[in-house]
Design a protein around this motif. Structure first.
Motif, PDB file in Angstrom:
ATOM      1  N   GLU A  43     -90.347  10.913  25.554  1.00 35.28           N
ATOM      2  CA  GLU A  43     -91.759  10.652  24.723  1.00 35.28           C
ATOM      3  C   GLU A  43     -91.253  10.106  23.458  1.00 35.28           C
ATOM      4  O   GLU A  43     -92.282   9.344  22.832  1.00 35.28           O
ATOM      5  CB  GLU A  43     -91.977  12.105  24.475  1.00 35.28           C
ATOM      6  CG  GLU A  43     -92.462  13.002  25.693  1.00 35.28           C
ATOM      7  CD  GLU A  43     -93.764  12.510  26.403  1.00 35.28           C
ATOM      8  OE1 GLU A  43     -94.455  11.658  25.718  1.00 35.28           O
ATOM      9  OE2 GLU A  43     -94.127  12.744  27.292  1.00 35.28           O
ATOM     10  N   GLU A 101     -97.146  10.693  20.658  1.00 33.04           N
ATOM     11  CA  GLU A 101     -96.036  10.511  21.564  1.00 33.04           C
ATOM     12  C   GLU A 101     -94.695  11.486  20.893  1.00 33.04           C
ATOM     13  O   GLU A 101     -94.006  11.996  21.496  1.00 33.04           O
ATOM     14  CB  GLU A 101     -95.546   9.242  21.829  1.00 33.04           C
ATOM     15  CG  GLU A 101     -96.602   8.533  22.704  1.00 33.04           C
ATOM     16  CD  GLU A 101     -96.834   9.170  23.917  1.00 33.04           C
ATOM     17  OE1 GLU A 101     -96.344  10.178  24.660  1.00 33.04           O
ATOM     18  OE2 GLU A 101     -98.079   8.680  24.556  1.00 33.04           O
ATOM     19  N   HIS A 135     -95.576  15.078  21.300  1.00 43.12           N
ATOM     20  CA  HIS A 135     -95.067  15.430  22.647  1.00 43.12           C
ATOM     21  C   HIS A 135     -93.824  15.736  22.820  1.00 43.12           C
ATOM     22  O   HIS A 135     -93.111  16.698  23.376  1.00 43.12           O
ATOM     23  CB  HIS A 135     -95.528  14.375  23.550  1.00 43.12           C
ATOM     24  CG  HIS A 135     -96.829  13.920  23.938  1.00 43.12           C
ATOM     25  ND1 HIS A 135     -97.500  12.983  24.722  1.00 43.12           N
ATOM     26  CD2 HIS A 135     -98.271  14.713  23.620  1.00 43.12           C
ATOM     27  CE1 HIS A 135     -98.608  12.948  24.604  1.00 43.12           C
ATOM     28  NE2 HIS A 135     -99.131  14.068  23.857  1.00 43.12           N
ATOM     29  N   VAL A 155     -95.161   7.854  32.883  1.00 48.17           N
ATOM     30  CA  VAL A 155     -94.816   9.051  32.332  1.00 48.17           C
ATOM     31  C   VAL A 155     -95.549  10.004  33.002  1.00 48.17           C
ATOM     32  O   VAL A 155     -94.915  11.403  33.238  1.00 48.17           O
ATOM     33  CB  VAL A 155     -95.429   8.972  30.794  1.00 48.17           C
ATOM     34  CG1 VAL A 155     -95.566  10.440  30.250  1.00 48.17           C
ATOM     35  CG2 VAL A 155     -94.636   8.009  29.802  1.00 48.17           C
ATOM     36  N   GLN A 165    -102.027  13.669  30.491  1.00 50.79           N
ATOM     37  CA  GLN A 165    -101.628  12.267  31.056  1.00 50.79           C
ATOM     38  C   GLN A 165    -103.016  11.643  31.700  1.00 50.79           C
ATOM     39  O   GLN A 165    -103.088  10.593  31.826  1.00 50.79           O
ATOM     40  CB  GLN A 165    -100.440  12.364  32.068  1.00 50.79           C
ATOM     41  CG  GLN A 165     -99.101  12.450  31.309  1.00 50.79           C
ATOM     42  CD  GLN A 165     -98.952  11.407  30.397  1.00 50.79           C
ATOM     43  OE1 GLN A 165     -98.611  11.674  29.246  1.00 50.79           O
ATOM     44  NE2 GLN A 165     -99.015  10.043  30.915  1.00 50.79           N
TER      45      GLN A 165
HETATM   46 MG    MG Z   1     -96.565  11.408  25.795  1.00 52.27          MG
END
Ligand code: MG
Length: 171
Positions: A17, A50, A53, A97, A127
């Motif tokens: 991430e 990100e 995350h 991912v 996602q």
């Molecule tokens: Mg992510």
């Protein structure tokens, strides 16, 4: 304590991430250099998401008494020759991912780790949205990217994206 394999995969996901954040910053940088500040804004916000995350995985591990190990973040080394290269790389990265999240989910499922599965549910949905966003951007670029006026309008549209914190909150 969580299963060792699940723990390892969660730990690796923190790095993935953060790498994603780094990659998107590099993409933002590409568009900043091109003078397309709206695209640069869009990717910079993507990078912020990100980072969020990464922090969620980090927090989840700490909340479950798992030892977190922070590894080096790889250099973003993708070469972008044209704008569409960036968009395609973004989609390919999100697909990667997604596969990674699904792998963790499968490992948790195997050992009946329902807590981790529930934690990951948010990411599975996220996602799906990330891939849709990446595909939508490619479609718009295919339609409008070759005409300077339309590209300008698309850049304006992307400049309106604002950062919002993730809906998943871990105490
Ligand atoms: Mg992510």
């Amino acid at each position: 304590m969580l299963n060792q394999k699940v723990t390892d995969l969660l730990n690796q996901q923190i790095n993935k991430e953060f790498y994603s954040a780094y990659l998107y910053l590099d993409m933002s940088n590409y568009f900043q250099d091109r003078g397309l500040d709206g695209f640069a804004n869009w990717y910079k916000i993507q990078a912020q998401e990100e980072r969020d995350h990464a922090m969620l995985f980090y927090q989840y591990m700490q909340n479950n008494d798992c030892k977190v190990t922070l590894d080096a973040i790889a250099k973003p080394d993708k070469v972008f020759k044209v704008d569409m290269d960036v968009l395609q790389a973004g989609l390919a990265h999100e697909e990667y991912v997604t596969e990674s999240i699904h792998n963790i989910y499968a490992a948790a499922y195997e050992v009946k780790d329902f807590r981790t599965m529930q934690f990951l549910d948010w990411f599975v949905k996220e996602q799906g949205e990330e891939e849709t966003n990446a595909r939508d951007l490619i479609t718009k670029m295919e339609l409008f990217g070759n005409d300077p006026k339309s590209l300008y309008m698309l850049n304006q549209e992307l400049s309106t994206r604002v950062y919002t914190a993730p809906s998943l909150v871990l105490d």
